[in-house]
Structures are given as structure tokens and as C-alpha cells.
Design an enzyme around this catalytic site. Structure first.
Site: not given
Ligand code: GAR
Length: 208
Positions: A93, A110
Site C-alpha cells: 500500500v 491493474h
Molecule cells: C500484473 O498482472 C499486474 O497487473 C498485477 O500484478 C501483476 C504483476 O506482474 N497488479 C495488480 O494486481 C495490482 N493490483 P509482473 O510482475 O510480471 O509485471
């Protein structure tokens, strides 16, 4: 030149999309100053270091209180004097003091079409599990500015992605990343870097 910090917690595929887009010129006028993770084992940190980008870890676990962490986190970020903070899968957060200091200068990706499947508890695979449980036929991703709420800030870009009948959360997550996240996050940074994004009465205006 827009100086950015990218904040990450995990694999860093969105970070990679940003690095690649800066290299190819899809994002212009932008320099990644630093990558910060709350997790020292995040593969994202390795991705940054491989490209010679400064990468560091700051974790709430290493502080006695959340207030102390929040203070150190803000001070550390301030030393890089960035124009934009990009949350690319960052699961901590954001402290209110940071939001206030970087008002309309923090963006988040997101993995759903906000206001669906967002808010507290909706992150990573959980978002896609919820979308499949509800039976939606379309999902997608959203880039938005970060305000004091969870996933409530002004929306910059969204892209829809089809849900297919045999999808698992993992398959859907991958499709949303490939077809939406890795495109709209670099696109949003490029628009901001080129002065094309403004916020008026809580809504984003693109162009100009
Ligand atoms: C991604 O899908 C992003 O959208 C999500 O975490 C993943 C990170 O993947 N974020 C959230 O859920 C935020 N609420 P990455 O480390 O491979 O970019």
C-alpha cells in the site's frame, strides 16, 4: 526527459515491457532512474540490473513499524527526484504522504477493467479467479493514477480482452498481460512523457 521510478514486487514482466519500449523508442523522452522492490528476491530486480538500471529493495519487514517504513520509503524515493512513479505489480500500500507529494504523478497497472474486480484483496491471480467465477466474457486491464483509495484514481487507459471458454486463471492472466498490460502501460508512460495527459475535475484528458 521524464525521469521515472518503477516499483515492483514479482516477476517484472510489466517492467520488462517498459524497458523494451524505452529501448525501441515506443516510449520516448523517458529514463528509468531506479527500480524499487519490497521483495529482495523479485525477479524484476534482476531484470533491471541486467540492463544496468539501479535496483534496490526496501521492505516493511525490515522496519519496526509501518510508519517508520513509510518514512524511509518516501525519503529513499525522493533522493531520485523522479517525475513519475510507475507501480508495475507493486503489492505494498502506497503511504498517504507519498500520494500527497506525488499527486497525479503515480500510475498503477491493474489487471481488470476497473471498476470490475478491483479494490482491496483484488491483485494478481485473484483478479482473474474472480472474473472467471463471475463468468464475464470480457475482462482487460486499466492504467490509472493512484489516489488515497484502492484502485479508485483517475483512469488513463483501458483495454478489453476476451475470456475464452477453457480459460484457467493462469491462461487468462497471461492473455491479459500480452494483449493489454504490456501495451497500455508503456503507452500511458509515453503519453505522460510527451505532455499528453492532464487531470481535470478528477478525470483524465488525453491529447494536446
Ligand atoms: C500484473 O498482472 C499486474 O497487473 C498485477 O500484478 C501483476 C504483476 O506482474 N497488479 C495488480 O494486481 C495490482 N493490483 P509482473 O510482475 O510480471 O509485471
Amino acid at each position: 526527459m521524464l525521469k521515472i521510478a518503477v516499483l515492483v514486487s514479482g516477476g517484472g514482466t510489466n517492467l520488462q515491457a517498459i524497458i523494451d519500449a524505452v529501448e525501441t523508442g515506443t516510449i520516448s523522452n523517458t529514463k528509468i532512474e531506479v527500480v524499487i522492490s519490497n521483495n529482495k528476491n523479485a525477479h524484476a530486480l534482476e531484470r533491471a540490473r541486467q540492463k544496468g538500471i539501479e535496483a534496490l529493495c526496501i521492505s516493511p519487514k525490515d522496519y519496526e513499524s509501518r510508519a517508520e517504513f513509510n518514512k524511509e520509503f518516501l525519503e529513499k524515493l525522493n533522493t531520485y527526484e523522479v517525475d513519475l512513479v510507475v507501480l508495475a505489480g507493486f503489492l505494498v500500500v502506497i503511504p498517504e504522504e507519498m500520494i500527497a507529494k506525488y499527486r497525479n504523478r503515480i500510475i498503477n497497472i491493474h489487471p481488470s477493467l476497473i471498476p470490475s474486480f478491483c479494490g482491496t484483496g483484488y491483485y494478481g491471480l485473484k483478479v482473474h479467479e474472480a472474473a472467471l467465477a463471475r463468468g464475464v466474457k470480457l475482462t482487460g486491464a486499466t492504467v490509472h493514477f493512484v489516489d488515497e483509495g484502492t484502485d479508485t484514481g483517475p483512469i488513463i487507459l483501458q483495454k478489453a480482452v476476451a475470456v475464452e471458454p477453457e480459460d484457467t486463471p493462469e491462461i487468462l492472466q497471461r492473455r491479459v498481460m500480452e494483449q493489454a498490460e504490456w501495451k497500455i502501460l508503456p503507452e500511458a508512460i509515453n503519453l505522460i512523457a510527451n505532455g499528453k495527459v492532464s487531470v481535470e475535475n478528477g478525470h483524465v484528458k488525453i491529447g494536446g
